[in-house]
Design an enzyme around this catalytic site. Sequence first.
Site, PDB file in Angstrom:
ATOM      1  N   THR A  96      19.979  14.251 -41.922  1.00 44.70           N
ATOM      2  CA  THR A  96      21.490  14.766 -41.988  1.00 44.70           C
ATOM      3  C   THR A  96      21.704  14.236 -43.617  1.00 44.70           C
ATOM      4  O   THR A  96      22.070  12.901 -43.865  1.00 44.70           O
ATOM      5  CB  THR A  96      22.293  14.168 -41.167  1.00 44.70           C
ATOM      6  OG1 THR A  96      21.887  14.338 -39.809  1.00 44.70           O
ATOM      7  CG2 THR A  96      23.701  14.741 -41.337  1.00 44.70           C
ATOM      8  N   LYS A 171      25.523  21.581 -39.471  1.00 47.36           N
ATOM      9  CA  LYS A 171      25.648  20.230 -38.959  1.00 47.36           C
ATOM     10  C   LYS A 171      27.038  19.452 -39.282  1.00 47.36           C
ATOM     11  O   LYS A 171      27.520  18.409 -38.385  1.00 47.36           O
ATOM     12  CB  LYS A 171      24.489  19.088 -39.695  1.00 47.36           C
ATOM     13  CG  LYS A 171      24.474  17.771 -39.236  1.00 47.36           C
ATOM     14  CD  LYS A 171      24.100  17.508 -37.903  1.00 47.36           C
ATOM     15  CE  LYS A 171      24.330  15.848 -37.519  1.00 47.36           C
ATOM     16  NZ  LYS A 171      23.686  15.399 -36.189  1.00 47.36           N
ATOM     17  N   LYS A 239      28.482   8.079 -42.534  1.00 48.02           N
ATOM     18  CA  LYS A 239      27.880   8.796 -43.809  1.00 48.02           C
ATOM     19  C   LYS A 239      27.916  10.287 -43.502  1.00 48.02           C
ATOM     20  O   LYS A 239      28.241  11.052 -44.500  1.00 48.02           O
ATOM     21  CB  LYS A 239      26.409   8.188 -43.635  1.00 48.02           C
ATOM     22  CG  LYS A 239      25.400   9.384 -44.461  1.00 48.02           C
ATOM     23  CD  LYS A 239      23.957   9.093 -43.965  1.00 48.02           C
ATOM     24  CE  LYS A 239      23.799   9.756 -42.458  1.00 48.02           C
ATOM     25  NZ  LYS A 239      22.617  10.679 -42.432  1.00 48.02           N
TER      26      LYS A 239
HETATM   27  P1  NAP Z   1      16.690   5.232 -38.654  1.00 49.02           P
HETATM   28  O1  NAP Z   1      16.327   4.499 -37.194  1.00 49.02           O
HETATM   29  O2  NAP Z   1      17.547   4.193 -39.292  1.00 49.02           O
HETATM   30  O3  NAP Z   1      15.373   5.548 -39.371  1.00 49.02           O
HETATM   31  C1  NAP Z   1      15.439   5.770 -40.621  1.00 49.02           C
HETATM   32  C2  NAP Z   1      14.056   6.024 -41.111  1.00 49.02           C
HETATM   33  O4  NAP Z   1      13.787   6.501 -42.554  1.00 49.02           O
HETATM   34  C3  NAP Z   1      13.171   4.940 -41.213  1.00 49.02           C
HETATM   35  O5  NAP Z   1      11.675   5.249 -40.615  1.00 49.02           O
HETATM   36  C4  NAP Z   1      13.209   4.463 -42.495  1.00 49.02           C
HETATM   37  O6  NAP Z   1      12.098   3.369 -42.859  1.00 49.02           O
HETATM   38  C5  NAP Z   1      13.177   5.612 -43.241  1.00 49.02           C
HETATM   39  N1  NAP Z   1      13.669   5.398 -44.771  1.00 49.02           N
HETATM   40  C6  NAP Z   1      14.988   5.305 -44.701  1.00 49.02           C
HETATM   41  N2  NAP Z   1      15.035   5.019 -46.347  1.00 49.02           N
HETATM   42  C7  NAP Z   1      13.975   5.227 -46.972  1.00 49.02           C
HETATM   43  C8  NAP Z   1      13.396   5.331 -48.039  1.00 49.02           C
HETATM   44  N3  NAP Z   1      14.393   4.957 -49.326  1.00 49.02           N
HETATM   45  N4  NAP Z   1      12.072   5.482 -48.280  1.00 49.02           N
HETATM   46  C9  NAP Z   1      11.383   5.576 -47.268  1.00 49.02           C
HETATM   47  N5  NAP Z   1      11.781   5.485 -45.960  1.00 49.02           N
HETATM   48  C10 NAP Z   1      12.993   5.307 -45.676  1.00 49.02           C
HETATM   49  O7  NAP Z   1      17.538   6.465 -38.444  1.00 49.02           O
HETATM   50  P2  NAP Z   1      17.553   7.532 -37.369  1.00 49.02           P
HETATM   51  O8  NAP Z   1      18.547   7.421 -36.381  1.00 49.02           O
HETATM   52  O9  NAP Z   1      16.072   7.894 -37.144  1.00 49.02           O
HETATM   53  O10 NAP Z   1      18.121   8.816 -38.166  1.00 49.02           O
HETATM   54  C11 NAP Z   1      17.401   9.510 -38.970  1.00 49.02           C
HETATM   55  C12 NAP Z   1      18.313  10.728 -39.801  1.00 49.02           C
HETATM   56  O11 NAP Z   1      18.605  11.386 -38.617  1.00 49.02           O
HETATM   57  C13 NAP Z   1      19.694  10.343 -40.357  1.00 49.02           C
HETATM   58  O12 NAP Z   1      20.043  11.028 -41.437  1.00 49.02           O
HETATM   59  C14 NAP Z   1      20.765  10.450 -39.147  1.00 49.02           C
HETATM   60  O13 NAP Z   1      21.890  10.651 -39.695  1.00 49.02           O
HETATM   61  C15 NAP Z   1      20.055  11.580 -38.370  1.00 49.02           C
HETATM   62  N6  NAP Z   1      20.262  11.602 -37.078  1.00 49.02           N
HETATM   63  C16 NAP Z   1      20.343  10.419 -36.156  1.00 49.02           C
HETATM   64  C17 NAP Z   1      20.764  10.705 -34.895  1.00 49.02           C
HETATM   65  C18 NAP Z   1      20.608   9.529 -33.749  1.00 49.02           C
HETATM   66  O14 NAP Z   1      21.267   9.530 -32.785  1.00 49.02           O
HETATM   67  N7  NAP Z   1      20.150   8.308 -34.396  1.00 49.02           N
HETATM   68  C19 NAP Z   1      21.332  11.998 -34.481  1.00 49.02           C
HETATM   69  C20 NAP Z   1      21.145  12.968 -35.037  1.00 49.02           C
HETATM   70  C21 NAP Z   1      21.159  13.042 -36.533  1.00 49.02           C
HETATM   71  P3  NAP Z   1      11.932   2.079 -42.325  1.00 49.02           P
HETATM   72  O15 NAP Z   1      11.449   1.829 -40.868  1.00 49.02           O
HETATM   73  O16 NAP Z   1      11.111   1.361 -43.392  1.00 49.02           O
HETATM   74  O17 NAP Z   1      13.502   1.389 -42.376  1.00 49.02           O
END
Ligand code: NAP
Length: 287
Positions: A96, A171, A239
């Site tokens: 997102t 979104k 965010k």
């Molecule tokens: P998350 O669990 O915090 O995972 C984030 C991922 O991105 C991790 O694999 C992290 O690596 C990686 N990452 C972050 N910064 C990075 C960088 N600079 N370089 C390389 N890798 C990096 O987040 P998530 O919940 O999966 O969400 C991911 C996206 O989907 C976000 O944009 C969020 O807004 C969106 N989203 C989430 C949900 C939800 O319910 N969680 C629902 C809809 C949309 P590390 O493991 O090393 O930290």
Amino acid sequence: MKVAFIGLGVMGYPMAGHLANAGHDVTVYNRTTAKADKWCQEYKGARAITPAEAARNAEIVFSCVGNDDDLRQVVTGTQGVFSSMAQGATLVDHTTASAEVARELAVIAADKGLCFLDAPVSGGQAGAENGVLSIMIGGDEAVFDKAAPVIDCYAKSAKLLGPAGSGQLAKMVNQICIAGLVQGLAEGVHFAKQAGLDAAAVFDVIQHGAAGSWQMINRHQTMIDEQFDFGFAVDWMRKDLKITLDEARSNGAQLPVTALVDQFYAEVQKMGGNRWDTSSLVKRLDS
Ligand code: NAP
């Protein structure tokens, strides 16, 4: 198909798993290597030590990282996927992020002979794990048609909504609708308690009427019980609302309730609720 997946977080880990389970040849990359190791033990696939290495030879590269800056790092950084992707390959980004970064990456991709789809998701952790995400997509129709059968591995619905950036804009619409709705639900739960009603019984009835919603059906009981560990975190919501309010400033949309709820979430963060789920708005009212 030979594919790569960059970012094995809460969402990316199971999404990449669905691709492997569907028989695709998956190479994963995660910044914290332990998660990639774990993924390779759970699913059939390989892991790479840089995004560029994962993306080499892939027909489709998927990414799902945190925000605009993270996305730029894994895509256009020195070890980013654009440095190694083969001509004609497609990047499908599930982060997102802003519509601006989506348009920016689409232009860079075109210059390099690559394709790009912005494809943020809705449905949360459960939607990713069960492979039933709703996916809003921006980009070219021919590129979408080629990627759609692969995206279907973890989607309940995936729709092309217009040119690059349209997925991110859609979104934003989703988050605008959720913000006002959850605040309304929080006020309903708060009022029911203050009025001395059996709140659970009230929501049991009204969820089937005109006020019913996914949030009401799935969250009223946890809100009554003050349990806030059910998915999308307040930090993520802030965010998303920042991106949305920035976009509204540039397109002239009026979002008074969204702006107000954003401030309410800032209060929840001050209460220590950064990782609480978005239904924790009720905690502000009850405390
Ligand atoms: P998350 O669990 O915090 O995972 C984030 C991922 O991105 C991790 O694999 C992290 O690596 C990686 N990452 C972050 N910064 C990075 C960088 N600079 N370089 C390389 N890798 C990096 O987040 P998530 O919940 O999966 O969400 C991911 C996206 O989907 C976000 O944009 C969020 O807004 C969106 N989203 C989430 C949900 C939800 O319910 N969680 C629902 C809809 C949309 P590390 O493991 O090393 O930290």
